[in-house]
Scaffold this active site. Structure first.
Site, short mmCIF file in Angstrom:
data_model
loop_
_atom_site.label_atom_id
_atom_site.label_comp_id
_atom_site.label_asym_id
_atom_site.label_seq_id
_atom_site.Cartn_x
_atom_site.Cartn_y
_atom_site.Cartn_z
N LYS A 130 0.86 -1.19 0.00
CA LYS A 130 0.00 0.00 0.00
C LYS A 130 0.89 1.22 0.00
O LYS A 130 2.02 1.17 0.48
CB LYS A 130 -0.88 0.02 1.26
CG LYS A 130 -2.08 0.91 1.14
CD LYS A 130 -3.23 0.18 0.45
CE LYS A 130 -4.41 1.06 0.19
NZ LYS A 130 -5.57 0.24 -0.24
N ASP A 170 -7.17 4.21 -4.45
CA ASP A 170 -7.81 4.03 -3.14
C ASP A 170 -8.45 5.38 -2.82
O ASP A 170 -8.70 6.18 -3.75
CB ASP A 170 -6.78 3.60 -2.08
CG ASP A 170 -7.42 3.08 -0.79
OD1 ASP A 170 -7.86 1.93 -0.77
OD2 ASP A 170 -7.51 3.84 0.20
P1 NDP Z 1 -13.20 7.51 -2.47
O1 NDP Z 1 -12.15 8.52 -2.25
O2 NDP Z 1 -13.76 7.32 -3.84
O3 NDP Z 1 -14.44 7.79 -1.50
C1 NDP Z 1 -14.29 7.81 -0.12
C2 NDP Z 1 -15.60 8.24 0.52
O4 NDP Z 1 -15.49 8.08 1.93
C3 NDP Z 1 -15.94 9.70 0.27
O5 NDP Z 1 -17.32 9.88 0.24
C4 NDP Z 1 -15.34 10.40 1.50
O6 NDP Z 1 -16.00 11.60 1.86
C5 NDP Z 1 -15.56 9.35 2.57
N1 NDP Z 1 -14.49 9.44 3.56
C6 NDP Z 1 -13.17 9.22 3.36
N2 NDP Z 1 -12.48 9.43 4.49
C7 NDP Z 1 -13.39 9.77 5.41
C8 NDP Z 1 -13.29 10.09 6.78
N3 NDP Z 1 -12.11 10.12 7.41
N4 NDP Z 1 -14.45 10.39 7.44
C9 NDP Z 1 -15.64 10.38 6.80
N5 NDP Z 1 -15.79 10.08 5.50
C10 NDP Z 1 -14.68 9.77 4.83
O7 NDP Z 1 -12.59 6.15 -1.92
P2 NDP Z 1 -13.04 4.65 -2.24
O8 NDP Z 1 -14.50 4.57 -2.41
O9 NDP Z 1 -12.14 4.13 -3.30
O10 NDP Z 1 -12.60 3.91 -0.89
C11 NDP Z 1 -13.48 3.77 0.22
C12 NDP Z 1 -12.99 2.64 1.10
O11 NDP Z 1 -12.94 1.42 0.35
C13 NDP Z 1 -11.59 2.81 1.68
O12 NDP Z 1 -11.54 2.21 2.95
C14 NDP Z 1 -10.72 2.02 0.72
O13 NDP Z 1 -9.51 1.61 1.31
C15 NDP Z 1 -11.64 0.86 0.42
N6 NDP Z 1 -11.36 0.10 -0.80
C16 NDP Z 1 -11.31 0.71 -2.01
C17 NDP Z 1 -11.09 -0.03 -3.14
C18 NDP Z 1 -11.11 0.57 -4.50
O14 NDP Z 1 -11.01 -0.18 -5.47
N7 NDP Z 1 -11.27 1.87 -4.66
C19 NDP Z 1 -10.85 -1.49 -3.08
C20 NDP Z 1 -11.01 -2.03 -1.76
C21 NDP Z 1 -11.23 -1.26 -0.67
P3 NDP Z 1 -15.80 12.96 1.00
O15 NDP Z 1 -16.54 12.71 -0.27
O16 NDP Z 1 -16.41 14.02 1.84
O17 NDP Z 1 -14.33 13.08 0.80
O1 2IT Z 2 -7.83 -1.79 -0.81
C1 2IT Z 2 -7.78 -2.25 -1.97
O2 2IT Z 2 -7.88 -3.46 -2.18
C2 2IT Z 2 -7.60 -1.33 -3.08
N1 2IT Z 2 -7.58 -0.11 -2.86
C3 2IT Z 2 -7.44 -1.84 -4.47
C4 2IT Z 2 -6.01 -2.21 -4.72
C5 2IT Z 2 -5.68 -2.58 -6.15
O3 2IT Z 2 -4.50 -2.85 -6.36
O4 2IT Z 2 -6.55 -2.62 -7.01
#
Ligand code: NDP
Ligand code: 2IT
Length: 448
Positions: A130, A170
């Site tokens: 990461k 992420d």
């Molecule tokens: P994004 O940046 O697209 O969206 C994140 C969302 O969560 C936004 O709405 C943001 O609010 C909110 N958020 C982030 N941090 C905080 C916080 N500290 N307090 C309150 N709200 C918060 O990220 P993703 O959707 O990609 O990721 C979301 C989660 O999923 C993370 O935990 C990530 O590690 C996990 N994940 C993502 C993957 C991927 O493929 N993208 C794969 C696997 C897991 P705001 O809009 O106000 O910023």
């Molecule tokens: O937390 C996760 O699994 C991710 N943000 C996706 C990682 C990736 O390499 O696609």
């Protein structure tokens, strides 16, 4: 756990905390895994002698660097950035990059550690890593984000490669950022390679990668419900987050006939008692993902906005935390149980605190941890790597079929590892299934 096992866990955690002071998120992630696998591990002398647990909790390396960039007003800024290359026993390092002011070494170590076992569960050849920076993309112009990405890649490029380490997105890193990072990598290396995933589909990205994490989580949820004689149709689902994972979880839930009753962002949450409509989803997607505004800007009939609150007090049968770590604590878990929740399916990484996990377990709530239920994202990243290596691209249907298969297999492995009296403990199941493969590979390699 027996008393002896409890003692062994305490001893191990005391040592780990001493070696890694002030890294609470990392301690939390390790404790959850070790608590699941210890009874099995202690029965395997060969693993104990080889110190697999001590070694797997120590990153192979952490690259820590400064990223200097210039604002539109020609002011100089410097951010901190890291790449945690945690373990490559099963394949090249693989895992996302996060841009958020809350990013620290501890946060990236917890995420890299979780990624090892998540990637193992996918069945694809990927190690765990990461990276990210405490850079805050909010309020930055497009050119500022581009300059930041270019500067970050100027250091990162020497540490990554399609057979070495393959970053992706992420929090705060989506298609736009991956494209800037990829463009700079090519400029520096003067060659095309599948060094990042989550690329645009016209330049080597995979179909369904954007949707994969949210869709995959819903596929997992459906298996989990079916396994326990429940079904998704008509159920009310509270989702947190309004980003990539939350939107595509909601998308698939709408398709499957569930009712999405909440979405949230860092400012508050919206409550849609009768369930979000497809039109409302589209409008929200424009506001959050295209215009990068806040949920407070969304006004629609039957929708209430709650500023500064999390969505867990809303009545629902299913909760899907899809925002960030530790966003659902023991009080939230108590509220959910009181309101009749039957399943919790994590889209985010480690969104539930240890206290919340305990409450769900005591109440026999079905609880899928992120490393199992959100593995669809990295799984399709793995498929993107395969397509890049083969110089072909699969259709949407083909990738979706593979994603469904992978989620089904992860679910099956969890059930096989940890089902007792008709109740599957998905946390223990995923930790055991993920860990065993990594441990076997590490043992085979000898003392490296
Ligand atoms: P994004 O940046 O697209 O969206 C994140 C969302 O969560 C936004 O709405 C943001 O609010 C909110 N958020 C982030 N941090 C905080 C916080 N500290 N307090 C309150 N709200 C918060 O990220 P993703 O959707 O990609 O990721 C979301 C989660 O999923 C993370 O935990 C990530 O590690 C996990 N994940 C993502 C993957 C991927 O493929 N993208 C794969 C696997 C897991 P705001 O809009 O106000 O910023
Ligand atoms: O937390 C996760 O699994 C991710 N943000 C996706 C990682 C990736 O390499 O696609």
């Amino acid at each position: 756990m027996t008393d002896a096992e409890k003692k062994a866990l305490e001893k191990f955690m005391t040592g780990l905390k001493k070696r890694n002071p002030h890294e609470e998120e990392f301690h939390q992630a390790v404790e959850e895994v070790v608590a699941s696998i210890l009874p099995w591990y202690l029965q395997h002398d060969d693993y104990c002698k080889a110190q697999i647990l001590e070694r797997v909790t120590e990153p192979d390396r952490i690259i820590s660097f400064r990223v200097t960039w210039e604002t539109d007003n020609e002011e100089i800024r410097a951010n901190r950035a890291w790449r945690v290359q945690f373990n490559h026993a099963l394949g090249p390092y693989k895992g996302g990059l996060r841009f958020h002011p809350s990013v620290t070494q501890s946060v990236l170590k917890f995420l890299g550690f979780e990624q090892i076992f998540k990637n193992s569960l996918t069945g694809l050849p990927m190690g765990g890593a990461k990276g990210g920076s405490n850079f805050n993309p909010k309020g930055k112009s497009q050119s500022e984000v581009m300059r930041f990405c270019q500067s970050m890649m100027t250091e990162l490029h020497r540490h990554i490669g399609e057979d070495i380490d393959v970053p992706a997105g992420d929090i705060g890193v989506g298609g736009r950022e991956v494209s800037y990072l990829f463009g700079q990598y090519m400029r520096l290396e003067n060659r095309w390679s599948g060094v990042l995933t989550g690329k645009g589909q016209s330049f080597g990205g995979s179909a369904v990668r954007t949707e994969a994490t949210g869709w995959g989580a819903v596929y997992f949820l459906e298996h989990m419900l079916k396994q326990h004689d429940e079904e998704l149709e008509g159920k009310r689902v509270a989702i947190s987050g309004a980003g990539n994972v939350a939107f595509y979880a909601a998308d698939k839930l709408l398709e499957e006939g569930a009712k999405v009753v909440t979405l949230s962002d860092s400012k508050g949450f919206i409550h849609v008692k009768d369930g979000l409509s497809r039109d409302q989803w589209q409008e929200l997607y424009q506001i959050k993902e295209v215009q990068r505004r806040t949920l407070a800007d969304f006004q629609s009939e039957g929708v209430e906005y709650h500023e500064g609150q999390r969505p867990w007090g809303v009545p629902c049968e299913i909760a899907m935390p899809c925002a960030t770590q530790n966003e659902l604590d023991d009080v939230d878990a108590g509220d959910l149980v009181k309101n009749g929740v039957i399943a919790v399916c994590e889209g985010a990484n480690m969104p539930t605190t240890i206290g919340a996990i305990r409450i769900f377990k005591e109440n026999r709530i079905l609880h899928a941890p992120g490393k199992a239920s959100n593995a669809g994202g990295v799984a399709v990243s793995g498929l993107e790597q395969s397509q890049n290596a083969l110089r072909i691209s699969w259709s949407r249907e083909e990738v979706d079929r593979r994603l469904r298969d992978i989620m089904k297999n992860i679910h099956r492995r969890c059930v096989e590892e940890s089902t007792h009296n008709g109740y599957t403990n998905y946390i223990d199941g995923s930790n055991l299934a993920g860990f065993k493969k990594v441990a076997e590979a590490m043992l085979a390699y000898g003392a490296v």
